[in-house]
Design an enzyme around this catalytic site. Structure first.
Site, PDB file in Angstrom:
ATOM      1  N   GLY A 169       0.812  -1.223   0.000  1.00  0.00           N
ATOM      2  CA  GLY A 169       0.000   0.000   0.000  1.00  0.00           C
ATOM      3  C   GLY A 169       0.836   1.259   0.000  1.00  0.00           C
ATOM      4  O   GLY A 169       1.744   1.448  -0.811  1.00  0.00           O
ATOM      5  N   GLY A 170       0.544   2.139   0.951  1.00  0.00           N
ATOM      6  CA  GLY A 170       1.250   3.420   1.026  1.00  0.00           C
ATOM      7  C   GLY A 170       2.742   3.242   1.230  1.00  0.00           C
ATOM      8  O   GLY A 170       3.527   4.132   0.878  1.00  0.00           O
ATOM      9  N   GLY A 404      19.236   8.102 -35.024  1.00  0.00           N
ATOM     10  CA  GLY A 404      18.654   8.982 -34.013  1.00  0.00           C
ATOM     11  C   GLY A 404      19.387   8.862 -32.689  1.00  0.00           C
ATOM     12  O   GLY A 404      19.468   9.825 -31.913  1.00  0.00           O
ATOM     13  N   ALA A 405      19.931   7.680 -32.436  1.00  0.00           N
ATOM     14  CA  ALA A 405      20.625   7.470 -31.165  1.00  0.00           C
ATOM     15  C   ALA A 405      21.830   8.398 -31.050  1.00  0.00           C
ATOM     16  O   ALA A 405      22.208   8.811 -29.958  1.00  0.00           O
ATOM     17  CB  ALA A 405      21.040   6.010 -31.034  1.00  0.00           C
TER      18      ALA A 405
HETATM   19  C1  HXC Z   1      -2.475  -2.975  11.116  1.00  0.00           C
HETATM   20  C2  HXC Z   1      -1.003  -4.645  10.594  1.00  0.00           C
HETATM   21  C3  HXC Z   1      -1.035  -4.262   9.233  1.00  0.00           C
HETATM   22  C4  HXC Z   1      -1.845  -3.147   8.878  1.00  0.00           C
HETATM   23  C5  HXC Z   1       0.309  -5.919   9.410  1.00  0.00           C
HETATM   24  N1  HXC Z   1      -0.172  -5.684  10.651  1.00  0.00           N
HETATM   25  N2  HXC Z   1      -0.213  -5.068   8.527  1.00  0.00           N
HETATM   26  N3  HXC Z   1      -1.719  -4.002  11.518  1.00  0.00           N
HETATM   27  N4  HXC Z   1      -2.555  -2.557   9.865  1.00  0.00           N
HETATM   28  N5  HXC Z   1      -1.902  -2.716   7.630  1.00  0.00           N
HETATM   29  C6  HXC Z   1       0.172  -6.371  11.886  1.00  0.00           C
HETATM   30  C7  HXC Z   1      -0.396  -7.784  11.965  1.00  0.00           C
HETATM   31  O1  HXC Z   1      -1.676  -7.720  12.520  1.00  0.00           O
HETATM   32  C8  HXC Z   1       0.607  -8.448  12.905  1.00  0.00           C
HETATM   33  O2  HXC Z   1       0.316  -8.048  14.238  1.00  0.00           O
HETATM   34  C9  HXC Z   1       1.910  -7.804  12.524  1.00  0.00           C
HETATM   35  O3  HXC Z   1       1.568  -6.568  11.896  1.00  0.00           O
HETATM   36  C10 HXC Z   1       2.717  -8.635  11.571  1.00  0.00           C
HETATM   37  O4  HXC Z   1       1.897  -8.996  10.465  1.00  0.00           O
HETATM   38  P1  HXC Z   1       1.850 -10.465   9.854  1.00  0.00           P
HETATM   39  O5  HXC Z   1       0.733 -10.502   8.885  1.00  0.00           O
HETATM   40  O6  HXC Z   1       1.869 -11.453  10.977  1.00  0.00           O
HETATM   41  O7  HXC Z   1       3.272 -10.515   9.116  1.00  0.00           O
HETATM   42  P2  HXC Z   1       3.645 -11.164   7.735  1.00  0.00           P
HETATM   43  O8  HXC Z   1       3.067 -12.521   7.612  1.00  0.00           O
HETATM   44  O9  HXC Z   1       5.121 -10.990   7.601  1.00  0.00           O
HETATM   45  O10 HXC Z   1       2.937 -10.261   6.611  1.00  0.00           O
HETATM   46  C11 HXC Z   1       3.245  -8.911   6.457  1.00  0.00           C
HETATM   47  C12 HXC Z   1       2.251  -8.250   5.463  1.00  0.00           C
HETATM   48  C13 HXC Z   1       0.817  -8.558   5.879  1.00  0.00           C
HETATM   49  C14 HXC Z   1       2.534  -8.786   4.048  1.00  0.00           C
HETATM   50  C15 HXC Z   1       2.582  -6.752   5.465  1.00  0.00           C
HETATM   51  O11 HXC Z   1       0.674  -8.258   7.284  1.00  0.00           O
HETATM   52  C16 HXC Z   1      -0.192  -7.780   5.127  1.00  0.00           C
HETATM   53  O12 HXC Z   1      -0.547  -8.124   4.029  1.00  0.00           O
HETATM   54  N6  HXC Z   1      -0.736  -6.699   5.774  1.00  0.00           N
HETATM   55  C17 HXC Z   1      -1.788  -5.919   5.171  1.00  0.00           C
HETATM   56  C18 HXC Z   1      -1.281  -5.109   3.999  1.00  0.00           C
HETATM   57  C19 HXC Z   1      -2.287  -4.165   3.455  1.00  0.00           C
HETATM   58  O13 HXC Z   1      -3.168  -4.560   2.688  1.00  0.00           O
HETATM   59  N7  HXC Z   1      -2.257  -2.905   3.950  1.00  0.00           N
HETATM   60  C20 HXC Z   1      -3.201  -1.858   3.569  1.00  0.00           C
HETATM   61  C21 HXC Z   1      -2.720  -1.253   2.274  1.00  0.00           C
HETATM   62  S1  HXC Z   1      -3.750   0.062   1.780  1.00  0.00           S
HETATM   63  P3  HXC Z   1       0.758  -8.902  15.514  1.00  0.00           P
HETATM   64  O14 HXC Z   1       0.029  -8.270  16.641  1.00  0.00           O
HETATM   65  O15 HXC Z   1       0.345 -10.298  15.217  1.00  0.00           O
HETATM   66  O16 HXC Z   1       2.240  -8.744  15.634  1.00  0.00           O
HETATM   67  C22 HXC Z   1      -2.828   1.432   1.947  1.00  0.00           C
HETATM   68  C23 HXC Z   1      -3.469   2.662   1.473  1.00  0.00           C
HETATM   69  C24 HXC Z   1      -2.478   3.714   1.025  1.00  0.00           C
HETATM   70  O17 HXC Z   1      -1.756   1.388   2.448  1.00  0.00           O
HETATM   71  C25 HXC Z   1      -2.886   4.405  -0.232  1.00  0.00           C
HETATM   72  C26 HXC Z   1      -2.015   4.069  -1.398  1.00  0.00           C
HETATM   73  C27 HXC Z   1      -2.241   4.923  -2.600  1.00  0.00           C
END
Ligand code: HXC
Length: 508
Positions: A169-170, A404-405
């Site tokens: 994401g961000g 051109g290059a």
């Molecule tokens: C809150 C989060 C989190 C999130 C991870 N955690 N991502 N908490 N918000 N976005 C927390 C988990 O709950 C977990 O907590 C700890 O971080 C570790 O995560 P795991 O999943 O256990 O780790 P891992 O298996 O290594 O996976 C990492 C990951 C996955 C690939 C980053 O967590 C994931 O897919 N997270 C969501 C990603 C996502 O979709 N984010 C939103 C994007 S939208 P605990 O308590 O167990 O330690 C966005 C908008 C921006 O960003 C705009 C863009 C233009």
């Protein structure tokens, strides 16, 4: 008083523990350092000044009121790299996966604002899962604030992103708007959405590595500018990179003491170009033999290897090198090579880093794959980038400068200041055989051979261009370092007056 000091000590110790020992152990178990350990390696010893260590999120949804961690998942502040100020933020994966809350975003934007005010580079260490899901739109708003500042700072201060964990994401979009992205092999990933979401939405089953590992982003997507084997190496290489860069666009690049004689001749360069014009040779050898102490920091080494981009120094001053690589696809310009070099040229130009171009290019790559892929627009990016550049531009044509290059690669016609050619240079519209087959279509084989020889003798040399002043001088290959050094010294105060405009409209 003593009690207050102890309280501060305790609160600091709690903050330094981030998400707790269990998660720190897990982080180490994955071969990753913690956010603070990374900053210790990145910055000069003892130089880190931390801000906002006690900031906490304000979220109350989903039980978040009970889980507050001082610092809220990002360590921010400033320090020095070899004595020069840099601003830093380092995402703490042990705290909510380093995800961004409103408070976490404010910590980052504070650092962005300070870096811009102080005109110093900013380095982000990313190990984070994007927007804090529990906060929803507040986190999205926070990202918007970060993105906007990325753009305001673009071209004013260098912005570097180092991806050190799974980022989504961000935490990939903000890096995407910075100048350079580097990754750590096997532990870092970049994707807009992770493999789970991909499976839900598209039914595609893919691993994190396949979707957004270092290999993918350094060699396929070109999102990342380089990758390193582990956190330590990556952080040390970031220190090396920063040494090449100015603090801001109003400063020249730093000059470091050089122990390499600028008059150093290299006789081996006289035989670098093979007798057979179709035989490749390694252009990197020329770069390494020309730069101070053979120190070259390559950008995008694994992508579009038919062109080389990177930083070196001449007389201690940073120089950007762009060089066709005859070892890969004969050094041809294709869409990827054009995009890669264009971005690099624009970075150098924005930050007052002179550009040296080594040219051996048989032209643009023909064919449907390239045309359908937008070669015209991508090639135009490089032409545009060189043409708008106002930094000193020194070009050395080592062999082919075809079609051109020839114009594109910092020729004098598009603003190149000095154009040197080696005696082996061939500056022409195209290779002799192709040219003759077009002009003398239908001629028999003997006739074609004779005309090809005539074309080669007349055009495949540096002298037709030199007779017109398109080449300033034909130089001895062994003196290339000295000639470049003298040209750059002469151009140090180069000034170009351009007409006022809001901004240009580079073919994106
Ligand atoms: C809150 C989060 C989190 C999130 C991870 N955690 N991502 N908490 N918000 N976005 C927390 C988990 O709950 C977990 O907590 C700890 O971080 C570790 O995560 P795991 O999943 O256990 O780790 P891992 O298996 O290594 O996976 C990492 C990951 C996955 C690939 C980053 O967590 C994931 O897919 N997270 C969501 C990603 C996502 O979709 N984010 C939103 C994007 S939208 P605990 O308590 O167990 O330690 C966005 C908008 C921006 O960003 C705009 C863009 C233009």
């Amino acid at each position: 008083m003593k009690a207050m000091l102890e309280l501060l000590g305790e609160r600091r110790a709690a903050a330094r523990l981030g998400g707790g020992q269990r998660r720190i152990d897990a982080q180490h178990g994955r071969g990753k350092l913690t956010a603070r350990e990374r900053l210790e390696l990145l910055l000069d010893h003892g130089s880190f000044e931390e801000f906002d260590m006690f900031v906490q999120h304000g979220c109350t949804d989903f039980g978040m009121a009970d889980v507050k961690v001082p610092g809220d998942g990002v360590v921010t502040g400033w320090g020095t790299i070899n004595g020069r100020t840099v601003f830093v933020f380092s995402k703490d994966f042990t705290v909510f996966g380093g995800s961004l809350s409103e408070a976490h975003a404010r910590k980052i934007t504070k650092i962005q604002d300070m870096a811009l005010k102080a005109r110093a580079p900013i380095i982000g260490l990313f190990d984070a899962g994007g927007a804090r899901i529990q906060e929803g739109v507040a986190a999205l708003g926070g990202y918007g604030e970060v993105f906007k500042r990325n753009v305001i700072a673009s071209g004013v201060i260098p912005q570097i992103s180092l991806i050190m964990g799974p980022c989504a994401g961000g935490d990939v979009y903000s890096p995407a708007m910075t100048d350079f992205i580097f990754m750590v092999r096997d532990t870092s990933y970049m994707f807009v959405t992770g493999p789970d979401v991909v499976k839900t939405v598209t039914n595609e089953i893919v691993t994190a590595e396949e979707l957004g590992g270092a290999k993918v982003h350094t060699s396929k997507s070109s999102i990342a500018d380089g990758a390193y084997d582990n956190d330590v190496e990556a952080l040390l290489q970031m220190r090396r990179l920063v040494d090449f860069l100015p603090a801001s666009n109003t400063e020249g690049a730093p000059a470091w003491e050089s122990f390499d004689d600028i008059d150093r001749h290299d006789a081996s360069l006289d035989t670098l170009v093979p007798e057979n014009p179709n035989k490749p040779y390694d252009m990197k050898e020329l770069i390494l033999k020309v730069v101070d102490e053979g120190d070259f920091f390559e950008i995008q080494e694994a992508f579009a290897r038919n062109i080389i981009t990177g930083f070196g120094r001449i007389e201690g001053q940073s120089v950007g090198f762009v060089a066709n690589q005859p070892m890969v696809l004969a050094g041809v310009l294709d869409a990827d090579a054009s995009r890669k070099a264009a971005r690099f040229v624009r970075f150098c130009d924005a930050f007052n880093i002179p550009i040296v171009t080594f040219e051996d290019v048989p032209g643009f790559l023909p064919g449907t794959a390239q045309e359908y892929g937008g070669l015209i627009k991508h090639g135009a990016k490089l032409l545009f980038a060189y043409s708008e550049a106002t930094v000193p531009l020194v070009t050395v044509i080592t062999r082919k400068a075809f079609g051109g290059a020839y114009d594109v690669m910092a020729s004098k016609h598009v603003g190149g200041d000095i154009n040197y050619a080696w005696p082996t240079a061939q500056i022409a519209v195209m290779g002799a055989k192709g040219a003759v087959e077009i002009i003398f279509r239908g001629m028999d084989a003997d006739g074609i051979a004779a005309k090809t020889k005539e074309y080669e003798d007349r055009f495949l040399s540096p002298f037709v261009a030199a007779e017109r002043g398109y080449v300033d001088e034909v130089i001895m290959p062994h003196s290339t370092r000295r000639r470049i050094a003298r040209a750059l010294a002469m151009l140090r105060e180069k000034t170009v007056e351009a007409p006022w405009k809001k901004h240009d409209n580079i073919p994106l």
